[in-house]
Every structure is written in structure tokens, then in C-alpha cells.
Design a protein around this motif. Structure first.
Motif, short mmCIF file in Angstrom:
data_model
loop_
_atom_site.label_atom_id
_atom_site.label_comp_id
_atom_site.label_asym_id
_atom_site.label_seq_id
_atom_site.Cartn_x
_atom_site.Cartn_y
_atom_site.Cartn_z
N ARG A 1 0.83 -1.21 0.00
CA ARG A 1 0.00 0.00 0.00
C ARG A 1 0.86 1.25 0.00
O ARG A 1 0.92 2.03 0.96
CB ARG A 1 -0.96 -0.02 1.19
CG ARG A 1 -2.01 -1.12 1.06
CD ARG A 1 -2.92 -1.22 2.27
NE ARG A 1 -3.86 -2.33 2.07
CZ ARG A 1 -4.73 -2.75 2.99
NH1 ARG A 1 -4.77 -2.15 4.17
NH2 ARG A 1 -5.54 -3.76 2.73
N ASP B 1 -6.77 5.98 -0.96
CA ASP B 1 -7.68 5.82 0.16
C ASP B 1 -6.90 6.03 1.46
O ASP B 1 -5.79 5.51 1.60
CB ASP B 1 -8.31 4.42 0.13
CG ASP B 1 -9.35 4.22 1.20
OD1 ASP B 1 -8.97 3.92 2.35
OD2 ASP B 1 -10.55 4.36 0.90
N PRO B 2 -7.46 6.78 2.42
CA PRO B 2 -6.71 7.04 3.66
C PRO B 2 -6.37 5.79 4.45
O PRO B 2 -5.39 5.78 5.21
CB PRO B 2 -7.65 7.96 4.44
CG PRO B 2 -9.01 7.76 3.84
CD PRO B 2 -8.76 7.45 2.40
N ASP B 3 -7.17 4.74 4.28
CA ASP B 3 -6.91 3.50 5.02
C ASP B 3 -6.29 2.41 4.17
O ASP B 3 -5.52 1.58 4.66
CB ASP B 3 -8.22 2.97 5.61
CG ASP B 3 -8.85 3.94 6.60
OD1 ASP B 3 -8.09 4.52 7.40
OD2 ASP B 3 -10.07 4.13 6.56
N LEU B 4 -6.62 2.38 2.88
CA LEU B 4 -6.19 1.29 2.00
C LEU B 4 -5.04 1.65 1.08
O LEU B 4 -4.55 0.80 0.35
CB LEU B 4 -7.38 0.80 1.16
CG LEU B 4 -8.60 0.31 1.96
CD1 LEU B 4 -9.74 -0.03 1.00
CD2 LEU B 4 -8.24 -0.89 2.81
#
Length: 221
Positions: free
Chosen positions: A38, A108-111
Motif C-alpha cells: 500500500r 484511500d486514507p486507510d487502504l
């Protein structure tokens, strides 16, 4: 080898998945990288390409043995061809290859990096081992010969679904669902007009029947 990503598609099971990538362009999916990968730098420049190659695993078609011949659905499921002359999932190594349209590269902020693609023929959660850009000057061969696939048609069916049932389908999923049904998801060797089939798609269960070239949707839950 280890997966670098997994696809998030509308198909929780194999039934109904298009038999080749690109035949239902309305289908959209997301490619989500595994935590180790990521990193936005890993996809730097990918947004400049219109299509990408996915190298993935037929994770639901693993076998301890293999057969030198298989029965391609394109030939009705009753003619055997050499496994290396087909794209059958039942191979010595369960490796798949798909060319899909790249719609966008998002962060994506998480992914981390997430790839939105169209036309994928992969089941939800399928592990992806590599992603490569499609390069027209090297990958496009207009004079290519398609073997038995050029002499066997991919018949489509007419889809009949009432407005009442269609209203149960989210607007952004309707064209994709109709495109999938139009391809006639049944195995080529099945031709029972009384049989009712069930297709799981985007959190819905679609019941349908096929009589000759007419597919009628009976229920959507």
C-alpha cells in the motif's frame, strides 16, 4: 510468490462471472493492495495507461492433479482441446490473465492506492500476483488468429425483466447486471427451459429461467 492485491467485485461466487475479461464493460471493480504494497509510489505513472494486465490465481479451481485436455464452454462443453490451447481454469498452475480498463487510480486514507477497473472477470477476493500496464505497440496484434474461438459464436440472449423487479437493483448496477445476464451465465451444456437458476450479484440473488434465446428474470431478492 505472494499476492500483491485482491479484487473487490460484485461476484461472491463463480457462477455468472463473464467467461473473458472485457465482454461486459459495464462491470466495475476495485483492486485493493495487500498491506505490504500500500504505497502510492508503487503505482506512480500507472494513471497514464488506459488498460492493465492482471495476473491472478484461480483460487477456487485448485487441484492436486491435471489433465492434458479440457472441455471449453465455447465448444459446448462436449469437445476436448489441449489445456494449453484454452483458458480453462483447470490448469497445471491455476494462473489467470485478464486485460481490464483502468478507470482511475485513487488514494484511500486507510487502504492506500486503490485501482478502479472495468470489465474484470474475477470473483470477489481473488488474489492478484502482479499488475502490468497494457502497451498497445507491443500487446496489440490486429492480424492475430483466434483458433477455435473465431469459428464458434458467443451467443447472447434477450433479457426480459419487469420494471418492478428492475427497481430493486441500484441504478449504478443495472447495466452491469443486464450485461452479465445477456451473456447467458448457464453452462453451455445445460438447456432445460424449466430449470430455475440463481445468480449472486452485488448483494442480490437473481432468479431466472432461459428458454431458447430468451432469459426471463423471475425474482430479485
Amino acid at each position: 510468490m505472494r499476492p500483491v492485491a485482491r479484487i473487490r467485485s460484485d461476484f461472491p461466487e463463480k457462477f455468472g462471472i463473464p467467461r473473458q475479461s472485457g465482454v461486459v464493460p459495464e462491470l466495475e471493480a476495485r483492486i485493493v493492495f495487500e498491506p505490504e504494497f500500500r504505497v502510492m509510489d508503487a503505482v506512480r505513472g500507472l494513471e497514464d495507461f488506459s488498460h492493465i494486465w492482471l495476473i491472478w490465481e484461480f483460487s477456487e479451481a485448485k487441484r492436486d492433479s491435471w489433465s492434458p485436455t479440457v472441455r471449453p464452454p465455447r465448444l459446448g462443453g462436449n469437445v476436448r482441446m489441449g489445456v494449453f490451447a484454452t483458458r480453462s481454469p483447470f490448469r497445471p498452475n491455476p494462473i489467470g490473465l485478464s486485460c481490464v480498463k483502468l478507470l482511475s487510480v485513487e488514494e484511500d486514507p486507510d487502504l492506500g492506492p486503490v485501482l478502479r477497473v472495468a470489465g474484470a472477470d474475477l470473483m470477489d477476493g481473488t488474489p492478484i500476483y502482479d499488475i502490468k500496464p497494457y502497451i498497445p505497440y507491443a500487446d496489440c496484434h490486429p492480424d492475430a488468429v483466434g483458433g477455435f474461438t473465431t469459428t464458434t459464436a458467443m451467443p447472447e440472449v434477450e433479457v426480459v425483466v419487469s420494471d418492478e423487479l428492475l427497481q430493486k437493483v441500484p441504478t449504478d448496477k443495472r447495466d452491469a447486471l443486464l450485461g452479465v445476464l445477456k451473456q447467458d451465465p448457464r453452462p453451455r451444456y445445460q438447456n432445460d427451459p424449466e430449470r430455475i437458476y440463481g445468480l449472486s450479484f452485488a448483494g442480490m440473488e437473481i432468479k431466472f429461467r432461459v428458454d431458447d434465446k430468451l432469459l426471463t428474470v423471475l425474482e430479485i431478492q
